[in-house]
Write an enzyme that holds these catalytic residues in place. Structure first.
Site, PDB file in Angstrom:
ATOM      1  N   LEU A  14      -8.138 -18.071   8.838  1.00 55.49           N
ATOM      2  CA  LEU A  14      -8.138 -19.530   8.811  1.00 55.49           C
ATOM      3  C   LEU A  14      -7.562 -20.116  10.094  1.00 55.49           C
ATOM      4  CD1 LEU A  14      -6.955 -20.401   5.188  1.00 55.49           C
ATOM      5  CD2 LEU A  14      -9.243 -19.839   6.020  1.00 55.49           C
ATOM      6  N   CYS A  52       1.477 -18.381  12.769  1.00 58.96           N
ATOM      7  CA  CYS A  52       0.707 -17.129  12.769  1.00 58.96           C
ATOM      8  C   CYS A  52       0.788 -16.381  14.088  1.00 58.96           C
ATOM      9  CB  CYS A  52      -0.755 -17.426  12.425  1.00 58.96           C
ATOM     10  SG  CYS A  52      -1.010 -17.921  10.717  1.00 58.96           S
TER      11      CYS A  52
END
Length: 437
Positions: free
Chosen positions: A154, A264
């Site tokens: 994502l 991330c």
């Protein structure tokens, strides 16, 4: 049709749950945080993601999506259980904390009394899936409980699109049965031509961290070139443009500027380095240490550029910071370069006011000592220098004359190379940017 559960309803889990319901599945999400479950069940998304609130509310209303805090309920309900919990960086270490993955398996497995598939989506160090499979086998009463690994890819700001129509699907499986279950779950995407890579556990775990390591390397490469450009008087934006015409290189993730952040990329490359050390192949990823170092140096350089514009000191000077989120179309301030720069200037004596279209609440929690404005013009009032640190469209479209009427001095540092220097200089601004003359 299989019934799905989603364990963990943070950014990944809430997105996956809502989008799988959008694809027609009955979905039950679970979290150990009752307040989060209450908000989601009421259709209130606890983070900013374009398009997701509408998907969430639509599927709550049609009854395909529900939320609970009961592991007993999801064990009885689900045929496929997606593990979407966080794997943050351990405090004081590079390694990833997989305790939330272990806790979710430990809570779920003893309740699995019938055939089902548990699917890991969390980003984990390679080798985790094999260990989790053994834990699942040991704790689950049913012998027909199996594990698969299905990494997520994502992008914040595009999460709905990336779930409904991903650029690829990767599944790590140990049986044809597990593969067939996931082919059924993703039948819509596969019918639309989304590529599927079927592989083993270790490869599926490595895909996500390898992709992030490559992207981080590409970003840091062009920012390393920006350092060279600053030393030689060259223009890194023109250099990047020229490189992008080479099909072997391409222009994506070759935008010079303040560098990467978020929840991330930074923690994933650090965890990758830590795991490589555990495996005895740390030299293979030693280059990532410099990738990380280049990224941090861009933040330091940004502070230096602003301080030079103010004659060598921030003391007694007003500084406007445009941007708090680590990227536009997000309210995520985790490891945000923008907030890091703002906080450092504050430590050096600057009177800092920050504005961001979506991330102000999170920024206030993360850096309560900073000042905050309710608009770009309010934040810029009386400023001696303006720093553009997150490239929101709202900031890229600012009128230099309108902003100039608010500030004390027309100094601007473009941390994202998002503005047109000629336009701002023509309006009387002293314009500086990373990697440009």
């Amino acid at each position: 049709m299989k019934r799905l559960t989603v364990i963990g309803t943070g950014y990944l889990g809430a997105t996956h749950a809502a989008c799988m319901a959008e694809l027609g599945f009955e979905v039950l999400g679970i979290d150990v945080l009752p307040d989060r479950i209450e908000r989601l069940a009421a259709g209130d998304l606890p983070f900013y993601e374009p398009g997701l609130p509408e998907v969430l509310r639509r599927n709550l209303e049609n009854g395909r999506l529900r939320f609970t805090t009961s592991y007993e309920e999801i064990a009885e309900f689900g045929d496929v259980h997606f593990v979407c919990v966080g794997t943050p960086q351990k405090p004081g270490e590079y390694a990833a904390d997989v305790s939330y993955v272990d806790a979710s398996i430990t809570a779920l497995a003893p309740l699995l009394t019938r055939e089902c598939l548990v699917v890991g989506k969390s980003t984990v160090p390679v080798g985790t899936a094999t260990r989790v499979a053994e834990l699942l086998t040991r704790l689950a009463p049913s012998p027909e409980v199996e594990l698969a690994w299905n990494p997520e890819f994502l992008r914040e700001g595009y999460a709905v699109q990336d779930t409904l129509r991903p650029d690829r699907l990767v599944i790590g499986v140990r049986s044809e049965r597990a593969e067939n279950v996931l082919r059924e779950v993703y039948a819509r995407q596969l019918a639309d031509g989304v590529p599927l890579v079927v592989t083993d556990f270790a490869t599926s775990e490595l895909v996500k961290v390898s992709a992030n390591a490559f992207l981080a390397t590409k970003i840091s490469f062009i920012n390393a070139m920006a350092e060279v450009c600053e030393a030689t008087g060259a223009d890194v934006t023109k250099l990047s443009q020229a490189l992008a015409h080479d099909d072997r290189i391409g222009g994506r993730f070759l935008g010079p500027g303040l560098g990467f952040g978020g929840g991330c990329l930074p923690k994933d490359i650090r965890a990758f380095m830590a795991r490589a050390g555990e495996l005895g192949v740390d030299q293979a990823l030693s280059f990532l240490r410099e990738v990380d170092a280049i990224n941090i140096r861009r933040r330091i350089r940004m502070v230096d550029l602003a301080r030079v514009l103010l004659g060598g000191s921030f003391r007694g000077r007003k500084v406007c910071v445009l941007g708090a989120a680590f990227k536009p179309n997000s309210d995520d301030v985790r490891d945000s370069p923008a907030l890091d720069v703002a906080a450092e200037i504050r430590l050096q004596g600057g009177d800092v006011t920050v504005y961001d279209p979506q991330a102000l609440d999170n920024a206030r929690k993360a850096q309560p000592s900073l000042g905050f404005g309710n608009s770009a013009l309010e934040a810029a009032a009386g400023a001696d220098v303006v720093l553009l640190l997150t490239e929101w469209r709202e900031f890229r479209d600012l009128d230099p004359e309108v902003l100039g009427a608010q500030v004390h001095m027309r100094n601007i540092v473009d941390g994202r190379n998002a503005l047109h220097p000629e336009q701002w200089r023509a309006a009387g601004w002293t314009y500086r940017a990373l990697g440009r003359p």
